[in-house]
Design an enzyme around this catalytic site. Structure first.
Site, PDB file in Angstrom:
ATOM      1  N   ASP A  86      32.913  67.955   1.664  1.00  0.00           N
ATOM      2  CA  ASP A  86      32.725  67.675   2.982  1.00  0.00           C
ATOM      3  C   ASP A  86      33.734  68.322   4.054  1.00  0.00           C
ATOM      4  OD1 ASP A  86      35.009  66.217   2.933  1.00  0.00           O
ATOM      5  OD2 ASP A  86      34.109  64.430   2.375  1.00  0.00           O
ATOM      6  N   CYS A 106      18.674  89.188   2.888  1.00  0.00           N
ATOM      7  CA  CYS A 106      17.268  89.554   2.396  1.00  0.00           C
ATOM      8  C   CYS A 106      16.043  88.725   2.666  1.00  0.00           C
ATOM      9  CB  CYS A 106      17.789  89.440   0.773  1.00  0.00           C
ATOM     10  SG  CYS A 106      17.690  87.898   0.281  1.00  0.00           S
ATOM     11  N   CYS A 108      21.361  88.363  -3.852  1.00  0.00           N
ATOM     12  CA  CYS A 108      20.914  89.713  -3.285  1.00  0.00           C
ATOM     13  C   CYS A 108      22.145  90.530  -3.244  1.00  0.00           C
ATOM     14  CB  CYS A 108      20.117  89.777  -2.158  1.00  0.00           C
ATOM     15  SG  CYS A 108      21.026  89.300  -0.764  1.00  0.00           S
ATOM     16  N   HIS A 160      34.402  72.013  -6.112  1.00  0.00           N
ATOM     17  CA  HIS A 160      32.851  71.802  -6.263  1.00  0.00           C
ATOM     18  C   HIS A 160      32.314  72.668  -5.036  1.00  0.00           C
ATOM     19  CE1 HIS A 160      32.656  68.080  -8.962  1.00  0.00           C
ATOM     20  NE2 HIS A 160      32.889  69.043  -9.535  1.00  0.00           N
ATOM     21  N   GLY A 162      40.708  58.211  -5.481  1.00  0.00           N
ATOM     22  CA  GLY A 162      39.277  58.022  -4.778  1.00  0.00           C
ATOM     23  C   GLY A 162      38.387  58.626  -5.834  1.00  0.00           C
ATOM     24  N   CYS A 170      18.491  83.518   3.577  1.00  0.00           N
ATOM     25  CA  CYS A 170      19.667  84.363   3.516  1.00  0.00           C
ATOM     26  C   CYS A 170      19.453  85.468   4.478  1.00  0.00           C
ATOM     27  CB  CYS A 170      19.688  85.193   2.030  1.00  0.00           C
ATOM     28  SG  CYS A 170      20.635  86.676   1.708  1.00  0.00           S
ATOM     29  N   ALA A 214      42.284  54.069  -0.393  1.00  0.00           N
ATOM     30  CA  ALA A 214      43.147  55.036  -0.338  1.00  0.00           C
ATOM     31  C   ALA A 214      43.976  55.350   0.905  1.00  0.00           C
ATOM     32  CB  ALA A 214      42.308  56.407  -0.564  1.00  0.00           C
TER      33      ALA A 214
HETATM   34  P1  OAD Z   1      32.248  58.861  -6.995  1.00  0.00           P
HETATM   35  O1  OAD Z   1      31.208  58.358  -6.139  1.00  0.00           O
HETATM   36  O2  OAD Z   1      31.843  59.124  -8.447  1.00  0.00           O
HETATM   37  O3  OAD Z   1      33.720  57.785  -7.432  1.00  0.00           O
HETATM   38  C1  OAD Z   1      34.259  57.533  -6.118  1.00  0.00           C
HETATM   39  C2  OAD Z   1      35.237  56.642  -6.397  1.00  0.00           C
HETATM   40  O4  OAD Z   1      35.789  56.253  -5.193  1.00  0.00           O
HETATM   41  C3  OAD Z   1      34.952  55.356  -7.211  1.00  0.00           C
HETATM   42  O5  OAD Z   1      35.818  55.335  -8.234  1.00  0.00           O
HETATM   43  C4  OAD Z   1      35.275  54.212  -6.206  1.00  0.00           C
HETATM   44  O6  OAD Z   1      35.820  53.051  -6.953  1.00  0.00           O
HETATM   45  C5  OAD Z   1      36.402  54.715  -5.342  1.00  0.00           C
HETATM   46  N1  OAD Z   1      36.455  54.419  -3.973  1.00  0.00           N
HETATM   47  C6  OAD Z   1      35.619  53.979  -3.250  1.00  0.00           C
HETATM   48  N2  OAD Z   1      35.861  53.620  -1.943  1.00  0.00           N
HETATM   49  C7  OAD Z   1      37.223  53.877  -2.033  1.00  0.00           C
HETATM   50  C8  OAD Z   1      38.409  53.737  -1.294  1.00  0.00           C
HETATM   51  N3  OAD Z   1      38.087  53.503   0.021  1.00  0.00           N
HETATM   52  N4  OAD Z   1      39.600  54.162  -1.643  1.00  0.00           N
HETATM   53  C9  OAD Z   1      40.016  54.535  -2.670  1.00  0.00           C
HETATM   54  N5  OAD Z   1      39.070  54.726  -3.492  1.00  0.00           N
HETATM   55  C10 OAD Z   1      37.716  54.369  -3.217  1.00  0.00           C
HETATM   56  O7  OAD Z   1      32.859  60.168  -6.554  1.00  0.00           O
HETATM   57  P2  OAD Z   1      33.630  61.399  -7.335  1.00  0.00           P
HETATM   58  O8  OAD Z   1      34.354  60.847  -8.522  1.00  0.00           O
HETATM   59  O9  OAD Z   1      34.296  62.357  -6.283  1.00  0.00           O
HETATM   60  O10 OAD Z   1      29.478  66.198  -8.044  1.00  0.00           O
HETATM   61  O11 OAD Z   1      32.482  62.156  -8.045  1.00  0.00           O
HETATM   62  C11 OAD Z   1      32.694  63.323  -8.716  1.00  0.00           C
HETATM   63  C12 OAD Z   1      31.313  64.078  -8.420  1.00  0.00           C
HETATM   64  O12 OAD Z   1      30.292  63.624  -8.968  1.00  0.00           O
HETATM   65  C13 OAD Z   1      31.137  64.637  -7.010  1.00  0.00           C
HETATM   66  O13 OAD Z   1      31.920  65.687  -6.771  1.00  0.00           O
HETATM   67  C14 OAD Z   1      29.571  64.851  -7.210  1.00  0.00           C
HETATM   68  C15 OAD Z   1      29.397  63.808  -7.940  1.00  0.00           C
HETATM   69  O14 OAD Z   1      27.953  63.705  -8.523  1.00  0.00           O
HETATM   70  C16 OAD Z   1      28.487  66.865  -7.804  1.00  0.00           C
HETATM   71  O15 OAD Z   1      27.395  66.736  -6.679  1.00  0.00           O
HETATM   72  C17 OAD Z   1      28.415  68.005  -8.897  1.00  0.00           C
END
Ligand code: OAD
Length: 259
Positions: free
Chosen positions: A113, A164, A140, A128, A200, A161, A244
């Site tokens: 983001d 190309c 390309c 990522h 998080g 793109c 967090a």
């Molecule tokens: P997840 O959605 O898997 O996990 C988010 C985590 O944040 C969870 O463990 C929640 O408990 C926690 N959470 C939610 N709100 C929170 C808050 N206010 N404070 C602290 N913790 C909180 O997200 P990621 O671990 O980032 O990849 O996921 C990893 C990857 O899986 C992403 O980058 C994405 C996804 O599929 C791809 O798209 C390749």
């Protein structure tokens, strides 16, 4: 345990951590979708998570993109619109302050983001990729590896793109794709630190989740900040279960309080 005992244990842990952070240590941080939750960006897993409503195999793989690029781009365009109207929250801002104040500081994020950068964090490693970068689907020869495009909304979907005029794709890493070699090298190198935070993240998507284990193996003091327990909770030296933004603010208050 009574509420008073829980509060006093939390207070003790926060004080202990602030004391450690005051020393000139090497700090590395891994963030995931949870850090942006307080900004109104949906996480992937959990009750309100994106993967409850959508299937990753329909939206976050190269096969899905090749099958239906318009559908995938509509999803990314919706996310871009949501992000552009969101603001970094207190958690992002505390980490941005640390990136200025701490000499040896490294932040690796799985988030695409760009909110860490908008908060002013220096040298973010985008594990990522970025939703604000595009790539030529066909790689390309005229196009760079990726280019910045923060047009919201797109003039047309799918975007093309500019080199190309073929299909452009989001500059993010999808399931089944490898992490950029240099990004992986820098991230592994950051696990050679004194304190490693996992903030998080559900800690289940590799190789990002493995960085926590690697940091622990390298002798770092490991900390998790998450509203829920994760597979990393039993591994880390200290786990804070709460939002967090709140926990980071509590640590920051202790850091900036006069001794
Ligand atoms: P997840 O959605 O898997 O996990 C988010 C985590 O944040 C969870 O463990 C929640 O408990 C926690 N959470 C939610 N709100 C929170 C808050 N206010 N404070 C602290 N913790 C909180 O997200 P990621 O671990 O980032 O990849 O996921 C990893 C990857 O899986 C992403 O980058 C994405 C996804 O599929 C791809 O798209 C390749």
């Amino acid at each position: 345990m009574s509420l008073r005992e829980v509060t006093s244990e939390l207070d003790g842990n926060l004080n202990r951590l602030a004391e450690k952070l005051r020393s000139n240590l090497r700090i590395s941080i891994l963030t995931g979708a949870g850090i942006s939750a307080a900004s109104g960006i949906p996480t992937f897993r959990g009750q309100e998570g994106l993967w409850k409503k959508y299937r990753p195999e329909d939206l976050a793989t190269l096969d899905a993109f090749d099958t239906n690029p318009v559908l995938v781009w509509k999803w990314y365009a919706w996310r871009r619109e949501r992000i552009v109207t969101s603001q970094p929250n207190r958690g992002h801002h505390v980490l941005a302050t640390w990136s200025e104040r701490i000499n040896s500081f490294c932040l690796i994020t799985q988030n695409v983001d760009g909110l860490h950068e908008r908060a002013g964090t220096h040298g973010v490693i985008r594990f990522h990729g970025s939703i604000w970068e595009l790539q030529c689907r066909n790689k390309c020869p005229e196009s760079p590896d990726s280019w910045w495009d923060d047009t919201v909304p797109f003039r047309s979907i799918p975007p093309t793109c500019p080199y190309c005029h073929g299909l452009a794709r989001p500059g993010v890493t999808w399931f089944g794709e490898s992490i950029d070699h240099e990004i992986l090298r820098q991230s592994l190198s950051a696990t050679d630190c004194d304190i490693f935070f996992a903030i998080g993240t559900s800690a289940i998507v590799n190789p990002a989740a493995n960085l926590i284990r690697q940091a622990k193996q390298n002798g770092a003091f490991t900390i998790e900040i998450n509203v829920d327990a994760t597979p990393a909770s039993d591994l880390v030296d200290l786990a804070f279960h709460g939002p967090a933004a709140t926990i980071l603010e509590q640590i920051e208050q202790r850091l900036t309080r006069c001794p």
